[in-house]
Scaffold this motif. Sequence first.
Motif, PDB file in Angstrom:
ATOM      1  N   LEU A 111      93.425  -6.233 -32.979  1.00  0.00           N
ATOM      2  CA  LEU A 111      93.020  -4.904 -32.182  1.00  0.00           C
ATOM      3  C   LEU A 111      91.609  -4.701 -31.732  1.00  0.00           C
ATOM      4  O   LEU A 111      91.530  -4.000 -30.896  1.00  0.00           O
ATOM      5  CB  LEU A 111      93.597  -3.796 -33.306  1.00  0.00           C
ATOM      6  N   GLN A 121      92.821   0.817 -24.928  1.00  0.00           N
ATOM      7  CA  GLN A 121      93.683   0.889 -25.826  1.00  0.00           C
ATOM      8  C   GLN A 121      94.583   2.217 -25.361  1.00  0.00           C
ATOM      9  O   GLN A 121      94.018   3.339 -24.934  1.00  0.00           O
ATOM     10  CB  GLN A 121      93.379   1.418 -27.122  1.00  0.00           C
ATOM     11  N   ASN A 123      97.801   5.017 -25.948  1.00  0.00           N
ATOM     12  CA  ASN A 123      98.486   5.496 -27.223  1.00  0.00           C
ATOM     13  C   ASN A 123      99.915   6.079 -27.061  1.00  0.00           C
ATOM     14  O   ASN A 123     100.468   6.937 -27.611  1.00  0.00           O
ATOM     15  CB  ASN A 123      97.836   6.826 -27.864  1.00  0.00           C
TER      16      ASN A 123
END
Length: 132
Positions: A111, A121, A123
Amino acid sequence: MALEFKVNEPLLPEQLAEVFRLSGLKRPYNDLERMGKMIDQADVLISCWDGDRVVGVARAITDYCYCCYLSDLAVVKEYQKRNIGKDLVQLLQKTLGDQVSIVLLSSEEALSFYPQIGFEQANNAFRIARKH
């Protein structure tokens, strides 16, 4: 000897399995038939070679015009921390062109790696997990 990066160079199932096994990436490396299918069904396979040994792989599925799923990014542990993963992704980007976005699902261990090489990133990803 310098490392060499290759686009769509044929790989043997045993070579892909060894990269997965020695990278720590959880993949079914004991199932060589499945490894062969993973090679055959990939749209893009970028590999990193140290002589005749494969030490890194980026395996992707794409439509070549809008999106690409980077299904595997694996580097043999003894070769990690040498920018090989970053170089594999950059060569994938170059191969695909500027119109194609790249998406992936990260392992927990990686990550923190992906933002370092240019990934944002998200979501809003969803999945239906495989049964085996």
